[in-house]
Design a protein around this motif. Sequence first.
Motif, PDB file in Angstrom:
ATOM      1  N   GLU A 150       0.870  -1.172   0.000  1.00 57.22           N
ATOM      2  CA  GLU A 150       0.000   0.000   0.000  1.00 57.22           C
ATOM      3  C   GLU A 150       0.915   1.233   0.000  1.00 57.22           C
ATOM      4  N   GLU A 151       1.150   1.784  -1.205  1.00 61.01           N
ATOM      5  CA  GLU A 151       2.154   2.837  -1.386  1.00 61.01           C
ATOM      6  C   GLU A 151       1.895   4.073  -0.530  1.00 61.01           C
ATOM      7  N   ASN A 152       0.668   4.580  -0.518  1.00 61.78           N
ATOM      8  CA  ASN A 152       0.380   5.803   0.242  1.00 61.78           C
ATOM      9  C   ASN A 152       0.582   5.636   1.740  1.00 61.78           C
ATOM     10  N   ALA A 153       0.377   4.436   2.249  1.00 56.16           N
ATOM     11  CA  ALA A 153       0.545   4.171   3.681  1.00 56.16           C
ATOM     12  C   ALA A 153       1.922   3.581   3.995  1.00 56.16           C
ATOM     13  N   HIS A 154       2.735   3.341   2.960  1.00 55.61           N
ATOM     14  CA  HIS A 154       4.059   2.725   3.121  1.00 55.61           C
ATOM     15  C   HIS A 154       3.961   1.434   3.939  1.00 55.61           C
ATOM     16  N   THR A 155       2.972   0.608   3.585  1.00 53.59           N
ATOM     17  CA  THR A 155       2.701  -0.610   4.338  1.00 53.59           C
ATOM     18  C   THR A 155       2.688  -1.828   3.424  1.00 53.59           C
ATOM     19  N   LEU A 156       3.462  -2.836   3.817  1.00 49.79           N
ATOM     20  CA  LEU A 156       3.478  -4.115   3.121  1.00 49.79           C
ATOM     21  C   LEU A 156       2.603  -5.074   3.922  1.00 49.79           C
ATOM     22  N   HIS A 157       1.627  -5.682   3.251  1.00 50.90           N
ATOM     23  CA  HIS A 157       0.676  -6.578   3.909  1.00 50.90           C
ATOM     24  C   HIS A 157       0.921  -8.026   3.481  1.00 50.90           C
ATOM     25  N   PHE A 158       0.835  -8.916   4.457  1.00 46.30           N
ATOM     26  CA  PHE A 158       0.799 -10.358   4.229  1.00 46.30           C
ATOM     27  C   PHE A 158      -0.512 -10.812   4.856  1.00 46.30           C
ATOM     28  N   ARG A 159      -1.463 -11.298   4.054  1.00 47.12           N
ATOM     29  CA  ARG A 159      -2.771 -11.667   4.596  1.00 47.12           C
ATOM     30  C   ARG A 159      -3.162 -13.070   4.178  1.00 47.12           C
ATOM     31  N   GLY A 160      -3.694 -13.796   5.148  1.00 49.63           N
ATOM     32  CA  GLY A 160      -4.168 -15.151   4.918  1.00 49.63           C
ATOM     33  C   GLY A 160      -3.789 -16.022   6.099  1.00 49.63           C
ATOM     34  N   THR A 161      -4.677 -16.892   6.494  1.00 46.86           N
ATOM     35  CA  THR A 161      -4.440 -17.753   7.643  1.00 46.86           C
ATOM     36  C   THR A 161      -3.484 -18.884   7.258  1.00 46.86           C
ATOM     37  N   ALA A 162      -2.382 -18.969   8.037  1.00 47.51           N
ATOM     38  CA  ALA A 162      -1.361 -19.984   7.758  1.00 47.51           C
ATOM     39  C   ALA A 162      -0.528 -20.214   9.012  1.00 47.51           C
ATOM     40  N   ASP A 163       0.239 -21.279   8.994  1.00 49.47           N
ATOM     41  CA  ASP A 163       1.124 -21.618  10.099  1.00 49.47           C
ATOM     42  C   ASP A 163       2.161 -20.513  10.291  1.00 49.47           C
ATOM     43  N   LEU A 164       2.522 -20.248  11.542  1.00 50.23           N
ATOM     44  CA  LEU A 164       3.490 -19.177  11.802  1.00 50.23           C
ATOM     45  C   LEU A 164       4.845 -19.470  11.190  1.00 50.23           C
ATOM     46  N   ASP A 165       5.202 -20.757  10.994  1.00 48.81           N
ATOM     47  CA  ASP A 165       6.463 -21.090  10.313  1.00 48.81           C
ATOM     48  C   ASP A 165       6.484 -20.561   8.883  1.00 48.81           C
ATOM     49  N   LEU A 166       5.344 -20.621   8.206  1.00 50.06           N
ATOM     50  CA  LEU A 166       5.245 -20.084   6.852  1.00 50.06           C
ATOM     51  C   LEU A 166       5.410 -18.560   6.882  1.00 50.06           C
ATOM     52  N   TYR A 167       4.773 -17.909   7.820  1.00 49.34           N
ATOM     53  CA  TYR A 167       4.914 -16.449   7.944  1.00 49.34           C
ATOM     54  C   TYR A 167       6.364 -16.048   8.242  1.00 49.34           C
ATOM     55  N   GLU A 168       7.074 -16.856   8.988  1.00 49.50           N
ATOM     56  CA  GLU A 168       8.492 -16.556   9.241  1.00 49.50           C
ATOM     57  C   GLU A 168       9.264 -16.515   7.922  1.00 49.50           C
ATOM     58  N   ILE A 169       9.018 -17.495   7.062  1.00 49.98           N
ATOM     59  CA  ILE A 169       9.692 -17.544   5.760  1.00 49.98           C
ATOM     60  C   ILE A 169       9.343 -16.303   4.945  1.00 49.98           C
ATOM     61  N   LEU A 170       8.082 -15.944   4.923  1.00 52.51           N
ATOM     62  CA  LEU A 170       7.640 -14.803   4.122  1.00 52.51           C
ATOM     63  C   LEU A 170       8.200 -13.483   4.646  1.00 52.51           C
ATOM     64  N   LEU A 171       8.219 -13.296   5.959  1.00 53.98           N
ATOM     65  CA  LEU A 171       8.744 -12.049   6.515  1.00 53.98           C
ATOM     66  C   LEU A 171      10.250 -11.897   6.280  1.00 53.98           C
ATOM     67  N   ARG A 172      10.950 -13.013   6.146  1.00 52.04           N
ATOM     68  CA  ARG A 172      12.391 -12.945   5.829  1.00 52.04           C
ATOM     69  C   ARG A 172      12.637 -12.397   4.429  1.00 52.04           C
ATOM     70  N   SER A 173      11.604 -12.374   3.578  1.00 55.86           N
ATOM     71  CA  SER A 173      11.754 -11.860   2.210  1.00 55.86           C
ATOM     72  C   SER A 173      11.610 -10.346   2.130  1.00 55.86           C
ATOM     73  N   VAL A 174      11.224  -9.693   3.212  1.00 54.59           N
ATOM     74  CA  VAL A 174      10.977  -8.247   3.170  1.00 54.59           C
ATOM     75  C   VAL A 174      12.279  -7.491   2.920  1.00 54.59           C
ATOM     76  N   ALA A 175      12.207  -6.566   1.947  1.00 50.41           N
ATOM     77  CA  ALA A 175      13.368  -5.744   1.602  1.00 50.41           C
ATOM     78  C   ALA A 175      12.936  -4.285   1.470  1.00 50.41           C
ATOM     79  N   TYR A 176      13.884  -3.384   1.748  1.00 45.59           N
ATOM     80  CA  TYR A 176      13.666  -1.936   1.651  1.00 45.59           C
ATOM     81  C   TYR A 176      14.507  -1.386   0.505  1.00 45.59           C
ATOM     82  N   GLU A 177      13.910  -0.471  -0.259  1.00 48.47           N
ATOM     83  CA  GLU A 177      14.641   0.218  -1.327  1.00 48.47           C
ATOM     84  C   GLU A 177      14.198   1.673  -1.370  1.00 48.47           C
ATOM     85  N   ASN A 178      15.144   2.542  -1.729  1.00 47.51           N
ATOM     86  CA  ASN A 178      14.849   3.958  -1.916  1.00 47.51           C
ATOM     87  C   ASN A 178      15.392   4.321  -3.288  1.00 47.51           C
TER      88      ASN A 178
END
Length: 188
Positions: free
Chosen positions: A82-110
């Motif tokens: 969500e560009e205007n809010a500068h927010t990256l969303h991960f949505r959907g019910t899943a095991d927390l182990d899966l969310y750990e993998i997905l959050l490790r993919s987060v990257a910042y760029e300017n």
Amino acid sequence: RPPRSTLFPYTTLFRSGDLNYATEFVEGDEPVQASDTDLFITDPDSDTISQCTVVINNPQDGASEILTGTNYGFDEIRVFYEENAHTLHFRGTADLDLYEILLRSVAYENTNEDPTESSRILLFSCTDDAGDTGQPSITSITVSAVNDRPIIDLSGTSDPTTVDNEIEFFEETDRKSTRLNSSHAVHL
């Protein structure tokens, strides 16, 4: 794993068990990872997460600041920025182990060619399947600008290195000429 907190779930961004993480982004470089590769999520009463968000809490350069992440093909998780809010969303019910993998993919760029030099604060938070949102973990990203060298564009195009421009100078006394072109050659 670190001691349990009263606010669950919480995200640990650094392998030592520290809830926080720090890194640096240099203008023109590739995006930087926003967490350690050992990031983990803790929730003592549930192994299921319904959503996680990552927010640039103090953006300085508008739409030039971008967060990216991936769902690695896991269809149960929707990832969007969500560009205007500068927010990256991960949505959907899943095991927390899966969310750990997905959050490790987060990257910042300017992508700003003259970024504001200051630290950016990213807030990671997750909500479990009971609707409880944990205390955010923090990534601090120091943004460093680079002193770009000046470019003279004689033709008015956006890439002066692809245009062959010649300038001719004459001296009144012996009509000796000097030519300059975009390949920086001088002809006498």
